[in-house]
Design a protein around this motif. Sequence first.
Motif, PDB file in Angstrom:
ATOM      1  N   SER A  43       0.761  -1.086  -0.010  1.00 45.50           N
ATOM      2  CA  SER A  43       0.059  -0.050  -0.051  1.00 45.50           C
ATOM      3  C   SER A  43       0.973   1.408  -0.081  1.00 45.50           C
ATOM      4  O   SER A  43       1.678   1.554   0.816  1.00 45.50           O
ATOM      5  N   PHE A  44       0.970   2.094  -1.265  1.00 47.52           N
ATOM      6  CA  PHE A  44       1.780   3.162  -1.297  1.00 47.52           C
ATOM      7  C   PHE A  44       0.939   4.491  -0.728  1.00 47.52           C
ATOM      8  O   PHE A  44      -0.182   4.507  -1.004  1.00 47.52           O
ATOM      9  N   LEU A  45       1.820   5.116   0.041  1.00 43.56           N
ATOM     10  CA  LEU A  45       1.055   6.621   0.545  1.00 43.56           C
ATOM     11  C   LEU A  45       1.582   7.662  -0.429  1.00 43.56           C
ATOM     12  O   LEU A  45       2.719   7.816  -0.354  1.00 43.56           O
ATOM     13  N   LEU A  46       0.729   8.249  -0.945  1.00 45.41           N
ATOM     14  CA  LEU A  46       1.171   9.174  -2.125  1.00 45.41           C
ATOM     15  C   LEU A  46       0.927  10.488  -1.613  1.00 45.41           C
ATOM     16  O   LEU A  46      -0.482  10.809  -1.592  1.00 45.41           O
ATOM     17  N   PRO A  47       1.618  11.409  -1.549  1.00 43.17           N
ATOM     18  CA  PRO A  47       1.333  12.759  -1.183  1.00 43.17           C
ATOM     19  C   PRO A  47       0.919  13.631  -2.412  1.00 43.17           C
ATOM     20  O   PRO A  47       1.408  13.940  -3.154  1.00 43.17           O
ATOM     21  N   THR A  54      -3.764   6.774  -0.787  1.00 48.30           N
ATOM     22  CA  THR A  54      -3.338   5.028  -0.602  1.00 48.30           C
ATOM     23  C   THR A  54      -3.538   4.463  -1.782  1.00 48.30           C
ATOM     24  O   THR A  54      -4.577   4.310  -2.328  1.00 48.30           O
ATOM     25  N   ARG A  55      -2.649   3.773  -2.422  1.00 48.70           N
ATOM     26  CA  ARG A  55      -2.881   3.046  -3.681  1.00 48.70           C
ATOM     27  C   ARG A  55      -2.173   1.608  -3.643  1.00 48.70           C
ATOM     28  O   ARG A  55      -0.885   1.738  -3.192  1.00 48.70           O
ATOM     29  N   ALA A  56      -2.720   0.484  -3.946  1.00 41.70           N
ATOM     30  CA  ALA A  56      -2.124  -0.851  -3.798  1.00 41.70           C
ATOM     31  C   ALA A  56      -1.528  -1.200  -5.173  1.00 41.70           C
ATOM     32  O   ALA A  56      -2.091  -0.894  -6.240  1.00 41.70           O
ATOM     33  N   TYR A  57      -0.126  -1.600  -5.257  1.00 40.62           N
ATOM     34  CA  TYR A  57       0.452  -2.153  -6.211  1.00 40.62           C
ATOM     35  C   TYR A  57       1.281  -3.552  -5.978  1.00 40.62           C
ATOM     36  O   TYR A  57       1.643  -3.551  -4.701  1.00 40.62           O
ATOM     37  N   PRO A  80      -5.248  10.205  -9.802  1.00 47.58           N
ATOM     38  CA  PRO A  80      -4.545  10.664  -9.313  1.00 47.58           C
ATOM     39  C   PRO A  80      -3.037   9.834  -8.952  1.00 47.58           C
ATOM     40  O   PRO A  80      -2.047  10.449  -9.039  1.00 47.58           O
ATOM     41  N   GLY A  81      -3.362   8.546  -8.642  1.00 47.71           N
ATOM     42  CA  GLY A  81      -2.347   7.952  -7.949  1.00 47.71           C
ATOM     43  C   GLY A  81      -1.317   7.246  -9.015  1.00 47.71           C
ATOM     44  O   GLY A  81      -0.095   7.546  -8.857  1.00 47.71           O
ATOM     45  N   SER A  82      -1.992   6.961 -10.113  1.00 42.66           N
ATOM     46  CA  SER A  82      -1.019   6.284 -11.335  1.00 42.66           C
ATOM     47  C   SER A  82      -0.271   7.570 -11.844  1.00 42.66           C
ATOM     48  O   SER A  82       0.976   7.597 -12.234  1.00 42.66           O
TER      49      SER A  82
END
Length: 239
Positions: A43-47, A54-57, A80-82
């Motif tokens: 789970s990546f925490l993206l500012p 939070t986005r899962a990869y 937004p995440g990608s």
Amino acid sequence: MSSSPTFTAAIEKIVERTPETRSFFLRVANGRKLSFVPGQFLSFLLPIGGQTLTRAYTIASLPEEEECFEICLNQVDGGPGSSYLFSLQEGAVLCFSGPWGSFVLDQLLDTEYIFIADRVGVVPFRPMIARLLTASGHHTARLLYAAPQAGDLLYAAEWQRWEGQCAHFSFQPLTDQCEPEKYSIEKVLLPYIEQHFVKEARQPSRQFYICGIGRPVLLLRDLLRGAGYERQAVKYEKW
Ligand SMILES: Cc1cc2nc3c(=O)[nH]c(=O)nc-3n(C[C@H](O)[C@H](O)[C@H](O)COP(=O)(O)OP(=O)(O)OC[C@H]3O[C@@H](n4cnc5c(N)ncnc54)[C@H](O)[C@@H]3O)c2cc1C
């Protein structure tokens, strides 16, 4: 989710796999080791925009590849995440927690494993199939991999090499040679699964793993479970 350590990692290398899909090779800071099971995700925490999204990869590499680990993702229109990840350069630092997830190989059975992948949903199957092919036992593995066009099939050379090297692995690409917006699981995957695993040659002991994007993944799951395969024998992950 229970608590899990948070890691930071630097992007060591970015590889463009298709015009819309990139692999990021990440090195965990302070020499820490990331232990995971093939098929798990982080789970990546993206500012982004003053918030933390939070986005899962899913981890695309094998646990044995110790130096760096790989995630592989495509840029989603307006996502937004990608889009944030695609804006980053080598050297940027990312925070994440994990590994998470139970979409993993259970104890291996002497049976046929069918991996059904929709586009970038093939990612968890790379470490899973690698693990399966090196494990002892009398199992076989088949990868059915659907994408709009042949050029969209990720890791294609690797699947073909594994097929040449391992008599118990086969790779079935399923493409429609269509524009991405005309592609659908219903058109490309569903008829194939229906023909080969529902109408013909039903073997109850088969184990299915399905991974792809959106609700059509549930159609595949329901088709197989409805055909009489055990609930536990049809595992899926919907992104
Ligand atoms: C357990 C899990 C593992 C995942 N692993 C990966 C991975 O290894 N690689 C990866 O590319 N994505 C993966 N995803 C999807 C990822 O977490 C994000 O949802 C994706 O990157 C879109 O985020 P976004 O902020 O750009 O777009 P958002 O605005 O959050 O868009 C979400 C929408 O895009 C759809 N979507 C999700 N993933 C994709 C995709 N890859 N392509 C097109 N549409 C998509 C969703 O169904 C949803 O409708 C995973 C998701 C889950 C739940």
